[in-house]
Write a protein that holds these residues in place. Sequence first.
Motif, PDB file in Angstrom:
ATOM      1  N   UNK A  54      43.499  40.330  52.384  1.00 33.77           N
ATOM      2  CA  UNK A  54      42.712  41.411  51.798  1.00 33.77           C
ATOM      3  C   UNK A  54      43.672  42.468  51.252  1.00 33.77           C
ATOM      4  N   UNK A  55      43.788  42.618  49.938  1.00 31.62           N
ATOM      5  CA  UNK A  55      44.729  43.599  49.395  1.00 31.62           C
ATOM      6  C   UNK A  55      44.246  45.044  49.505  1.00 31.62           C
ATOM      7  N   UNK A  56      42.993  45.247  49.892  1.00 31.94           N
ATOM      8  CA  UNK A  56      42.440  46.599  49.995  1.00 31.94           C
ATOM      9  C   UNK A  56      41.725  46.725  51.336  1.00 31.94           C
ATOM     10  N   UNK A  62      33.722  46.065  51.146  1.00 32.82           N
ATOM     11  CA  UNK A  62      34.540  44.878  51.386  1.00 32.82           C
ATOM     12  C   UNK A  62      34.375  43.839  50.266  1.00 32.82           C
ATOM     13  N   UNK A  63      35.253  42.869  50.259  1.00 34.51           N
ATOM     14  CA  UNK A  63      35.140  41.778  49.300  1.00 34.51           C
ATOM     15  C   UNK A  63      36.386  41.526  48.485  1.00 34.51           C
ATOM     16  N   UNK A  64      37.389  42.398  48.570  1.00 34.34           N
ATOM     17  CA  UNK A  64      38.626  42.167  47.830  1.00 34.34           C
ATOM     18  C   UNK A  64      39.392  41.003  48.457  1.00 34.34           C
ATOM     19  N   UNK A  65      40.092  40.261  47.629  1.00 32.91           N
ATOM     20  CA  UNK A  65      40.887  39.155  48.151  1.00 32.91           C
ATOM     21  C   UNK A  65      42.049  38.864  47.210  1.00 32.91           C
ATOM     22  N   UNK A  66      43.082  38.283  47.765  1.00 33.47           N
ATOM     23  CA  UNK A  66      44.216  37.756  47.010  1.00 33.47           C
ATOM     24  C   UNK A  66      44.557  36.420  47.631  1.00 33.47           C
ATOM     25  N   UNK A 114      43.625  37.480  42.137  1.00 31.99           N
ATOM     26  CA  UNK A 114      43.534  38.783  42.796  1.00 31.99           C
ATOM     27  C   UNK A 114      42.219  39.442  42.385  1.00 31.99           C
ATOM     28  N   UNK A 115      41.350  39.676  43.367  1.00 33.08           N
ATOM     29  CA  UNK A 115      40.078  40.364  43.129  1.00 33.08           C
ATOM     30  C   UNK A 115      40.119  41.661  43.906  1.00 33.08           C
ATOM     31  N   UNK A 189      51.636  42.557  45.331  1.00 28.52           N
ATOM     32  CA  UNK A 189      50.970  43.412  44.353  1.00 28.52           C
ATOM     33  C   UNK A 189      51.117  44.879  44.771  1.00 28.52           C
ATOM     34  N   UNK A 190      51.138  45.738  43.797  1.00 22.27           N
ATOM     35  CA  UNK A 190      51.227  47.167  44.042  1.00 22.27           C
ATOM     36  C   UNK A 190      50.139  47.867  43.238  1.00 22.27           C
TER      37      UNK A 190
END
Length: 211
Positions: A54-56, A62-66, A114-115, A189-190
């Motif tokens: 989870x990048x965030x 919720x729901x972000x993913x890489x 990346x989402x 990622x940044x």
Amino acid sequence: MPRFRNCVAALSSAAILTVLALPARAQEPFRLEFFVKGALTPSGALTTYDSSYDPHSGYEIPGSYARQTLNIDPLSGRGVRAGVTAHFGTTLGLRLSVGWDETPMGGNNPDFQLYYKYTAWLPPMTDPTYGARLTTIEWPATSGRLRRTTASLEMSFRIPLSPLWTLNLSAGPLLSFFNGEVDPLGYEEMVYERYGAQIFRYYFVRLRCRR
């Protein structure tokens, strides 16, 4: 490689002490055998490395993913080994050897995804704007190599089966030192803000092993 040289010296000292401790057998001559051998290894089985995170993390929505899949395919390698065996009689011996081998790596990889869900404040708006970004990055092919240097001290047993055939058995400690690199191993990622807008950057990560 000072550590490797020290280990070889320690194994050599242990070999000398073992030789001195062995009982002498006058009826069997003492002899030394030197050997050098090389090898070519075929390609290995494909190894798949899957990663997802989870990048965030901690975000209110919720729901972000890489996620990505990395394919590592060991290719045809090569190696060489040299050593000396001291024989005490017909069956008993002591072997000291050093070796080096190298295995290249390759593999074609699917795209990285990346989402990212985020909140932005864009002037002159005062209310937050909720957005999401889906990034698909073409992933380059895996490249790299793994090298290994070894040193071993083994007791060997030679069992005559016939005038033309013998059965050789050996066992003992083996020291291994690895170094190499695999590129790209992963993705970093940044995300940062500038005037309320989200700025995205990405980097490829390389794995290096020195030991």
